[in-house]
Design a protein around this motif. Structure first.
Motif, PDB file in Angstrom:
ATOM      1  N   LYS A  73      53.208  45.466  21.942  1.00  0.00           N
ATOM      2  CA  LYS A  73      52.079  45.638  22.854  1.00  0.00           C
ATOM      3  C   LYS A  73      52.407  45.018  24.209  1.00  0.00           C
ATOM      4  N   ASP A  74      52.263  45.818  25.270  1.00  0.00           N
ATOM      5  CA  ASP A  74      52.412  45.351  26.649  1.00  0.00           C
ATOM      6  C   ASP A  74      51.050  45.398  27.326  1.00  0.00           C
ATOM      7  N   ILE A  75      50.695  44.320  28.021  1.00  0.00           N
ATOM      8  CA  ILE A  75      49.401  44.230  28.684  1.00  0.00           C
ATOM      9  C   ILE A  75      49.618  43.823  30.139  1.00  0.00           C
ATOM     10  N   TYR A  76      49.104  44.611  31.059  1.00  0.00           N
ATOM     11  CA  TYR A  76      49.116  44.300  32.487  1.00  0.00           C
ATOM     12  C   TYR A  76      47.669  44.016  32.903  1.00  0.00           C
ATOM     13  N   SER A  77      47.442  42.897  33.586  1.00  0.00           N
ATOM     14  CA  SER A  77      46.057  42.511  33.899  1.00  0.00           C
ATOM     15  C   SER A  77      45.919  42.058  35.345  1.00  0.00           C
ATOM     16  N   LEU A  78      44.727  42.289  35.870  1.00  0.00           N
ATOM     17  CA  LEU A  78      44.346  41.852  37.212  1.00  0.00           C
ATOM     18  C   LEU A  78      42.941  41.283  37.139  1.00  0.00           C
ATOM     19  N   ASN A  79      42.757  40.072  37.653  1.00  0.00           N
ATOM     20  CA  ASN A  79      41.442  39.455  37.749  1.00  0.00           C
ATOM     21  C   ASN A  79      41.286  38.889  39.154  1.00  0.00           C
ATOM     22  N   ALA A  80      40.271  39.339  39.855  1.00  0.00           N
ATOM     23  CA  ALA A  80      40.012  38.871  41.214  1.00  0.00           C
ATOM     24  C   ALA A  80      38.555  38.436  41.323  1.00  0.00           C
ATOM     25  N   LYS A  81      38.340  37.263  41.900  1.00  0.00           N
ATOM     26  CA  LYS A  81      36.986  36.730  42.077  1.00  0.00           C
ATOM     27  C   LYS A  81      36.848  36.183  43.495  1.00  0.00           C
ATOM     28  N   ALA A  82      35.724  36.492  44.126  1.00  0.00           N
ATOM     29  CA  ALA A  82      35.413  35.978  45.460  1.00  0.00           C
ATOM     30  C   ALA A  82      34.115  35.190  45.386  1.00  0.00           C
ATOM     31  N   PHE A  83      34.112  33.997  45.982  1.00  0.00           N
ATOM     32  CA  PHE A  83      32.939  33.132  45.994  1.00  0.00           C
ATOM     33  C   PHE A  83      32.515  32.924  47.449  1.00  0.00           C
ATOM     34  N   TYR A  84      31.207  33.054  47.698  1.00  0.00           N
ATOM     35  CA  TYR A  84      30.710  32.927  49.067  1.00  0.00           C
ATOM     36  C   TYR A  84      29.426  32.118  49.064  1.00  0.00           C
ATOM     37  N   ASN A  85      29.364  31.098  49.932  1.00  0.00           N
ATOM     38  CA  ASN A  85      28.158  30.281  50.077  1.00  0.00           C
ATOM     39  C   ASN A  85      27.306  30.866  51.201  1.00  0.00           C
ATOM     40  N   LEU A  86      26.262  31.593  50.801  1.00  0.00           N
ATOM     41  CA  LEU A  86      25.393  32.179  51.811  1.00  0.00           C
ATOM     42  C   LEU A  86      24.622  31.111  52.564  1.00  0.00           C
ATOM     43  N   SER A  87      24.254  30.036  51.848  1.00  0.00           N
ATOM     44  CA  SER A  87      23.545  28.908  52.441  1.00  0.00           C
ATOM     45  C   SER A  87      23.697  27.722  51.513  1.00  0.00           C
ATOM     46  N   ASP A  88      23.045  26.629  51.851  1.00  0.00           N
ATOM     47  CA  ASP A  88      23.101  25.451  50.988  1.00  0.00           C
ATOM     48  C   ASP A  88      22.442  25.701  49.638  1.00  0.00           C
ATOM     49  N   LYS A  89      21.577  26.709  49.573  1.00  0.00           N
ATOM     50  CA  LYS A  89      20.837  26.971  48.341  1.00  0.00           C
ATOM     51  C   LYS A  89      21.256  28.244  47.621  1.00  0.00           C
ATOM     52  N   THR A  90      22.059  29.057  48.252  1.00  0.00           N
ATOM     53  CA  THR A  90      22.401  30.351  47.661  1.00  0.00           C
ATOM     54  C   THR A  90      23.918  30.517  47.577  1.00  0.00           C
ATOM     55  N   GLU A  91      24.393  30.820  46.379  1.00  0.00           N
ATOM     56  CA  GLU A  91      25.804  31.084  46.142  1.00  0.00           C
ATOM     57  C   GLU A  91      25.960  32.491  45.602  1.00  0.00           C
TER      58      GLU A  91
END
Length: 327
Positions: A73-91
């Motif tokens: 079994k061969d497995i190729y994987s991609l995982n991408a995550k972006a995090f953004y702080n819209l404000s002090d209270k919202t992520e």
């Protein structure tokens, strides 16, 4: 020696390599993982005639006589995550997951056919804090998957319904696609030593090759497994809630001393106003029980910070040294 048990036995080789990259700016950071895995599993046993298998293993086969099963079994994987702080209270965070799996088989035994599977998923998640005690979370996700299994015939012949000798077909070729939208919504309220949580959501799981096309003996479970080519994907709905109270019985009068770390905006909880403060501020050394993230967005370290220092930048030891080395 003559007392060694040579068969049955199995060999498993697993190779895995991952590249992880992190990019960050003022209010956002991006994490990208690229991976490759190769799993080679072999099961060996002394050749024994079963059913219509020939009494003597023929020499014209492409696999070795004692090879019961082999999976590559061969497995190729991609995982991408972006995090953004819209404000002090919202992520806000969003991401993409992709995987390509190629599985081949060999040997005289059969349980699942060779197959290829591709899956792709994207999601978006947001967390908004109304206060240090109250927050709401919401997320959506879309998944797509495609699986292609190959037909498989016995390597030996057996009587058919027509009265002739044929290599019986154990698995048909399957070509199926799956897709679905899922979502979740949650609310948390944490007044002092209490914690109230409620979550509702929908989940999805596509059928795997074993569930669709298995047709053989699983010796590990002493069972004969048969798949269903028309099996539907799993779709479920969840509703859960909980109420937690900290320090109910002994409070600060027991053996516990200090604060309890909690995974919400409160960061820590004390059982009474008389609780001892055992933590010290990372910046100035004053007593404190407040936790704060490292100011480097790529870092997951949390540090003890006092009220006077929490509004400024706070660095873990690694990123503090890194900043000093860069001038």
């Amino acid at each position: 020696t003559s007392r060694d048990i040579l068969h049955p036995f199995k060999k498993v080789n697993h190779f895995k390599v991952i590249n992880r990259s992190t990019y960050w700016a003022d209010k956002w950071n991006l994490e990208v993982d690229l991976g490759f895995q190769r799993n080679d599993r072999e099961e060996w046993s002394v050749y024994t005639q079963h059913g219509y298998m020939p009494a003597v293993f023929p020499e014209d086969q492409t696999f070795e006589e004692e090879l019961e099963r082999q999976f590559k079994k061969d497995i190729y994987s991609l995982n991408a995550k972006a995090f953004y702080n819209l404000s002090d209270k919202t992520e806000f965070s969003t991401g993409l997951n992709a995987e390509q799996m190629n599985n081949t088989i060999d040997g005289r035994g059969f349980i699942i056919p060779a197959f290829q599977r591709f899956s792709l998923g994207g999601f978006a998640f947001a967390n908004h804090s109304f206060s240090e005690e109250s927050s709401v979370q919401a997320g959506i996700r879309y998944d797509f998957g495609h699986i292609n299994t190959q037909h498989h015939f016995d390597w030996f012949s057996s009587p058919s319904d027509a009265g002739t000798l044929e290599n019986a077909q154990r698995a048909e070729a399957i070509n199926r696609s799956f897709s679905n939208f899922t979502w979740s919504l949650g609310y948390v309220f944490n007044p002092h030593k209490w914690s109230y949580k409620v979550n509702v959501g929908k989940s999805f799981r596509m059928s795997i090759a074993k569930e669709l096309a298995a047709n053989g003996i699983n010796y590990h479970r002493f069972s004969y497994e048969v798949g269903n080519a028309n099996l539907s994907p799993e779709i479920s709905y969840q509703l859960d809630g909980g109420i937690v109270r900290y320090g109910e019985t002994f409070g600060d009068a027991g053996l516990w001393e200090g604060s309890v770390y909690v995974f919400d905006n409160r960061k820590s909880v004390t059982f009474s106003p008389d609780a001892n403060i055992v933590g010290t501020c990372r910046q100035c050394g004053n007593a404190s029980s407040w936790m704060e993230n490292c100011s480097d967005l790529s870092c997951r370290s949390q540090l003890v910070v006092c009220d006077d220092c929490r509004d400024g930048e706070v660095w873990c030891q690694h990123h503090e040294n890194q900043a000093l080395s860069q001038g």
